[in-house]
Design an enzyme around this catalytic site. Structure first.
Site, short mmCIF file in Angstrom:
data_model
loop_
_atom_site.label_atom_id
_atom_site.label_comp_id
_atom_site.label_asym_id
_atom_site.label_seq_id
_atom_site.Cartn_x
_atom_site.Cartn_y
_atom_site.Cartn_z
N GLU A 869 -16.90 -6.91 33.55
CA GLU A 869 -17.21 -7.79 35.07
C GLU A 869 -18.84 -7.48 35.69
OE1 GLU A 869 -13.73 -5.00 35.78
OE2 GLU A 869 -12.39 -6.97 36.83
N1 MCN Z 1 -19.43 -2.73 25.89
C1 MCN Z 1 -20.48 -2.26 24.53
N2 MCN Z 1 -21.01 -2.17 25.39
C2 MCN Z 1 -20.78 -1.41 26.79
C3 MCN Z 1 -20.23 -1.73 27.11
C4 MCN Z 1 -18.44 -2.67 26.75
O1 MCN Z 1 -21.04 -2.84 24.15
N3 MCN Z 1 -21.70 -0.22 27.03
C5 MCN Z 1 -18.24 -4.21 24.81
C6 MCN Z 1 -16.89 -3.41 24.65
O2 MCN Z 1 -16.34 -2.81 23.24
C7 MCN Z 1 -15.96 -4.84 24.70
C8 MCN Z 1 -16.81 -5.57 26.20
O3 MCN Z 1 -18.05 -4.91 26.40
O4 MCN Z 1 -16.15 -5.70 23.96
C9 MCN Z 1 -15.72 -5.20 27.57
O5 MCN Z 1 -15.60 -4.01 27.53
P1 MCN Z 1 -15.05 -3.27 28.86
O6 MCN Z 1 -16.37 -3.81 30.26
O7 MCN Z 1 -15.08 -1.72 28.60
O8 MCN Z 1 -13.53 -4.31 29.44
P2 MCN Z 1 -12.52 -4.29 28.77
O9 MCN Z 1 -12.66 -4.17 27.81
O10 MCN Z 1 -11.89 -3.75 29.72
O11 MCN Z 1 -12.63 -5.56 29.13
C10 MCN Z 1 -12.47 -6.52 29.85
C11 MCN Z 1 -13.03 -7.37 31.37
C12 MCN Z 1 -12.40 -7.90 32.42
S1 MCN Z 1 -12.11 -6.50 33.26
C13 MCN Z 1 -12.39 -9.00 32.41
S2 MCN Z 1 -11.20 -9.36 33.25
C14 MCN Z 1 -12.94 -10.02 31.33
C15 MCN Z 1 -13.93 -9.46 30.26
O12 MCN Z 1 -13.80 -8.12 30.05
N4 MCN Z 1 -11.84 -10.99 30.56
C16 MCN Z 1 -12.30 -11.66 29.74
N5 MCN Z 1 -14.44 -9.99 29.83
C17 MCN Z 1 -13.87 -11.64 29.36
N6 MCN Z 1 -14.45 -11.65 28.34
C18 MCN Z 1 -14.38 -12.25 28.15
N7 MCN Z 1 -14.15 -13.24 26.92
N8 MCN Z 1 -12.15 -13.07 28.80
C19 MCN Z 1 -12.02 -12.96 29.40
O13 MCN Z 1 -11.05 -13.24 29.77
#
Ligand code: MCN
Ligand code: FES
Ligand code: FES
Length: 907
Positions: A869
């Protein structure tokens, strides 16, 4: 019916078709070529692109009667297969072009036609091509797609070998922080990954197709529903209304705060006596085909007594407004913030004070894949519901009582999804599918068309905000007063949580010692409020970030230096009184400063006549988690073939749960010599995977990542023989050791915010960003073009660079849409992608620069924070500030459409 002879992917097909049917439906339904996707079904997204006689065609808009006999048709299946991929497909994988992957087949087919015509295009020619062919992507911000085409073109020209497009495993074995492609990428770029609509085409023959009877007014009493004519329509099996629902017929928001004036049971599955918003479901028709179901649905007669519709919070708060849910006031939740001293006296004696009114609108999520799901009874009699749920365990509890089921009689499964961006944090059609399956005893499928996607799924809740800053003349912030009103539509689920984000994020990023404010959630008759990426931070921070620029102007200070003076440092606290877990913002602003100065110079030199150039910045902050002591569970097991499976319910909207899980576990397990290709992940299923919590609030990398790390460490410890070698599966069994380990994590330092003061430690990890926008405003038309976006981000240690870059580009693109074009205020006008201001490639700059500060998060797995986000917290404020910098038009009411810019210029 007509017979057609078509040459599809080099094979002659003689098929009998309905002349009025679309080519897309024939390819998918009759020929099983489900690599061609249907998104909008209105010629606006390009997901259905195929090549016909050398030309890109949107097959959803081409009727079979118009397809020439003997046409040469290439679909994604003909471009390349998983074991023999075209350079475009290889390049798509390498550059992370497939996030959700729903647009990928259409883009790749379109790009194939381009390269067939011109194997040496410039980047701008590639962008022009995708613009012309209406190829739309909601995830990637387009940049990696252009990168992929440029690389593939080199291979086509013979200047690069195809092998150079394969990812090379780093020598040191760890893939942490690398650009290792996500495990689902190959299936996505070859069209072999089945999404919900593809799976529903492959259901058993006795499957029923559902269509909804929906309200076409926004507020009414239901006096009667007559289904008799519909029941007689061809192919109809059943017409279901509220009386057919066995349970409570309500979906509950579950987590309503005690101070909420409602009871959380306000959302009907099928409306009984009232319509609360346009599109509300009143009946379900179950028939042999979707066409017959929709035709019969049109014959259901609903007798309505229309009531005044309150289409925004201000109208719903009027003295004489009716209670939308009788017995519950329209203003049903309030949350105050009280930090430090009373602010009144501070404002009176302050050197400087500024105040502004702000509005962030009803942004529609616009995934390319419209909502879809199906349900059936499993072998054990359990009702199985497959959907785009990004919170399977959460949604199960939200819908079970409404269906009249105990939680163990039901299972929810997440299908591969074509993006949600948060709208699927709410259940949409799950309960409707449950009702249909329970009433008919048959497998059932429900697909929304794009009109239904737009009009009957949740939207970002519009906020009306008034914020004031008091500061010393040197720019030190002394106090803030805030007031915010959240239009949450008719359903309360998560509305209070969203409103609480105003406490947590108005003024976030800065040490403001004294704060007073009040937020409220308002029930209206417009689209119900659901989560949207950023969840309250894009509203909250738009207000405080534009106000920061207004303060800088009043003080005669540079906006970057004013921010630099006030951002979190050792000793600072955030708006909820919590000490930040890291203090990276000063360093991030230091990194941006030289670029900012150069951009200002460039803008000054570049302005010309009506074309004014400007630069704006903003700070973005968001938390990773669900408020308080968020928790997650995951398992790690070694399989008979010595592969490892990471079991979790980390839902993948497209963000990358697959590589998220595998990357995190691999960082532990590579020590046992396990390579990433020998690791598996699970698709979420409440019956078979642990409760990892929803994939919202950018929580999964931190919460589920920690649980995965815990499980992986336990597995590694069990595999460890103590002599530097590790047990195989068989050796584990022989030694009597478990082969599956449970990992858990709870964010113990998290506390809920106090209901009286808003003070607490809601998140243990935050993400930080500094955005810079460079724009050109045409002062004759009011049109704004974003020329460049820069983001300095701190999301902790990066798990996968390809994913994180992709998240940033895609989120920024959505921020540009939020700033300039996207809206869902006018239900009819905004019911299509184009009508709602979907940003196509030419609206998104090719020049997007990402810079990272990777500060280790002690509460994140391997130091990682969340990411999803951050890019949509505040890019739109940087754009609004850049518009002001360019031409002096202060647009504080988004989207900044040309007429608003012209109006602001006049003022
Ligand atoms: N990640 C990483 N290194 C970090 C943090 C995160 O590589 N330091 C990677 C994670 O492994 C994951 C991605 O980034 O693959 C997102 O991780 P995270 O921020 O933990 O979020 P969530 O997996 O809980 O995903 C939800 C978040 C939200 S809340 C929305 S809304 C959203 C989003 O991610 N919707 C999306 N990204 C999106 N991306 C796509 N393509 N489509 C959506 O609907
Ligand atoms: Fe055909 Fe969108 S253009 S599905
Ligand atoms: Fe393009 Fe998701 S990857 S829409």
């Amino acid at each position: 019916m007509i017979q057609k002879t078509l040459n599809i992917n080099g094979v002659e097909n003689n098929i009998i078709v309905d002349p009025e049917e679309s080519l897309a439906n024939v390819l998918r339904g009759q020929l099983g070529l489900t690599g061609t996707k249907i998104g909008c079904d209105q010629a606006q997204c390009g997901a259905c692109s195929v090549i016909i006689n050398g030309k890109v065609v949107r097959s959803c808009a081409l009727k079979m009667k118009k397809v020439a006999d003997n046409a040469l048709i290439t679909t994604i299946e003909g471009v390349g297969q998983p074991d023999n991929m075209h350079p475009l497909q290889l390049a798509w994988v390498l550059h992370g072009g497939a996030q959700c992957g729903f647009c990928s087949p259409g883009f790749i087919v379109s790009a194939k036609a381009l390269l067939d015509e011109n194997d040496n295009p410039t980047r701008e020619e590639v962008r022009d091509w995708f613009q012309k062919n209406r190829n739309a992507c909601r995830c990637t911000g387009y940049k990696p797609l252009v990168d992929a085409v440029m690389d593939a073109a080199k291979v086509v020209r013979g200047e690069m070998k195809a092998e150079e497009l394969l990812f090379k495993l780093p020598e040191e074995s760890s893939i942490w922080g690398s650009k290792y492609p996500r495990p689902t990428a190959v299936a996505k770029v070859t069209g072999t990954l089945d999404y919900g609509a593809d799976l529903s085409l492959k259901m058993p023959n006795d499957t029923l197709h559902c269509a909804l009877v929906q309200a076409e007014v926004s507020h009414a009493n239901i006096k009667g529903v007559d289904t008799s004519e519909a029941e007689k329509m061809p192919g109809v099996f059943a017409v279901l209304t509220a009386k057919d629902v066995k349970g409570k017929n309500r979906i509950t928001g579950l987590i309503t705060f005690p101070t909420n004036k409602g009871d959380g049971w306000d959302r009907p599955i099928l409306c009984e006596d009232k319509v609360f918003q346009y599109g509300d479901a009143i009946a379900i028709v179950c028939a042999d085909t979707e066409k017959n179901a929709r035709a019969a649905a049109a014959k259901v007669k609903v007798d309505l007594e229309e009531l005044p519709a309150y289409m925004n919070a201000i109208d719903a708060m009027a003295e004489d407004a009716l209670e939308i849910h009788p017995g519950t006031p329209n203003v049903y939740y309030e949350c105050p913030i009280k930090k430090g001293d009373e602010t009144g006296p501070i404002f009176e004696s302050a050197d400087v004070a500024v105040e502004g009114d702000f509005y962030v609108g009803r942004q529609p999520h616009m995934p390319i894949e419209p909502d879809v799901g199906f349900a059936y009874f499993g072998e054990d009699g359990k009702l199985m519901i497959h959907s785009k749920s990004i919170g399977v365990h959460l949604h199960l509890l939200m819908i079970a009582p409404g269906l009249g089921l105990e939680p163990d009689q039901l299972a929810l499964v997440a299908n591969p999804m074509g993006g949600t961006f948060g709208y699927k944090f709410s259940p949409t059609m799950e309960a409707l599918l449950g009702v249909a399956a329970l009433a008919t005893g048959r497998p059932v499928v429900l697909r929304y068309n794009y009109y239904q996607q737009q009009t009957y799924t949740g939207k970002r809740s519009p906020w009306f905000m008034n914020v004031k800053f008091a500061a010393d003349k040197d720019g030190t912030l002394k106090a803030m007063e805030s007031d915010w009103t959240v239009d949450h539509g008719p359903y309360s689920e998560f509305g209070d949580l969203l409103t609480l984000r105003g406490v947590q994020f108005i003024g976030a990023g800065y040490n403001i010692p004294n704060i007073r404010g009040m937020g409220r959630t308002v029930c209206t008759n417009h689209a119900w409020g659901s989560a949207f990426r950023g969840y309250g931070s894009p509203q909250s921070e738009f207000a405080s970030e534009v106000l920061m620029d207004m303060l800088a102007e009043k003080l005669g200070m540079d906006p970057l230096e004013l921010r630099y003076k006030n951002v979190y440092r050792e000793g600072s606290t955030n708006p909820t009184g919590q000490a930040p877990e890291v203090y990276s913002l000063p360093e991030m602003l230091d990194i941006l400063r030289p670029k900012y100065k150069a951009a200002l110079e460039k803008a000054k030199a570049g302005s010309n006549g009506n074309l004014k150039k400007g630069v704006g910045i903003s700070v973005g902050v968001y938390g990773c988690g669900l408020d308080g002591p968020d928790t997650s569970e995951a398992w790690a097991s070694i399989n008979e073939d010595d592969t490892v499976t990471i079991h979790s319910a980390w839902e993948d909207h497209g963000q990358g749960a697959d590589i998220g899980a595998i990357g995190t576990a691999h960082e532990v397990l590579y020590k046992a010599g396990i390579t990433p290709d020998r690791m598996r992940f699970t698709w979420p299923n409440t019956a078979t995977t642990p409760n990892s919590g929803p994939a919202g609030g950018s929580r999964s990398q931190v919460m589920t990542g920690n649980a995965i790390k815990d499980a992986s460490e336990k597995l590694l410890a069990a595999m460890d023989k103590g002599d530097g070698t590790y047990r195989t599966y068989q050796e584990m069994v022989d030694a009597g050791l478990e082969t599956k380990y449970v990992g858990n994590f709870t964010a113990n330092a998290g506390t809920h915010c106090d209901a009286e003061t808003g003070q607490g430690c809601p998140f243990v990890v935050y993400m930080y960003g500094v955005f810079m926008s460079e724009v050109t405003v045409d002062t004759s038309t009011g049109e704004t073009t974003v020329d460049k976006m820069t983001l300095v981000a701190d999301v902790g240690k990066i798990n996968n660079k390809l994913v994180v870059d992709g998240q940033m580009w895609g989120g920024i693109a959505q921020g540009i849409g939020l700033a300039l074009t996207e809206d869902f205020e006018d239900i009819q006008k905004h019911s299509t992608m184009r009508g709602a201001g979907f940003p196509y490639i030419k609206q998104i700059p090719d020049d997007m620069e990402l810079l990272y500060v990777e500060t280790t998060r002690k509460d994140g797995p391997h130091g990682a924070g969340g990411t999803g986000e951050l890019p949509l917290t505040c890019p739109h404020a940087a754009i609004s500030n850049a518009i002001y910098n360019a031409c002096g038009a202060r647009v504080a009411h988004l989207p900044a459409r040309p007429e608003k810019v012209l109006e602001a210029l006049k003022n």
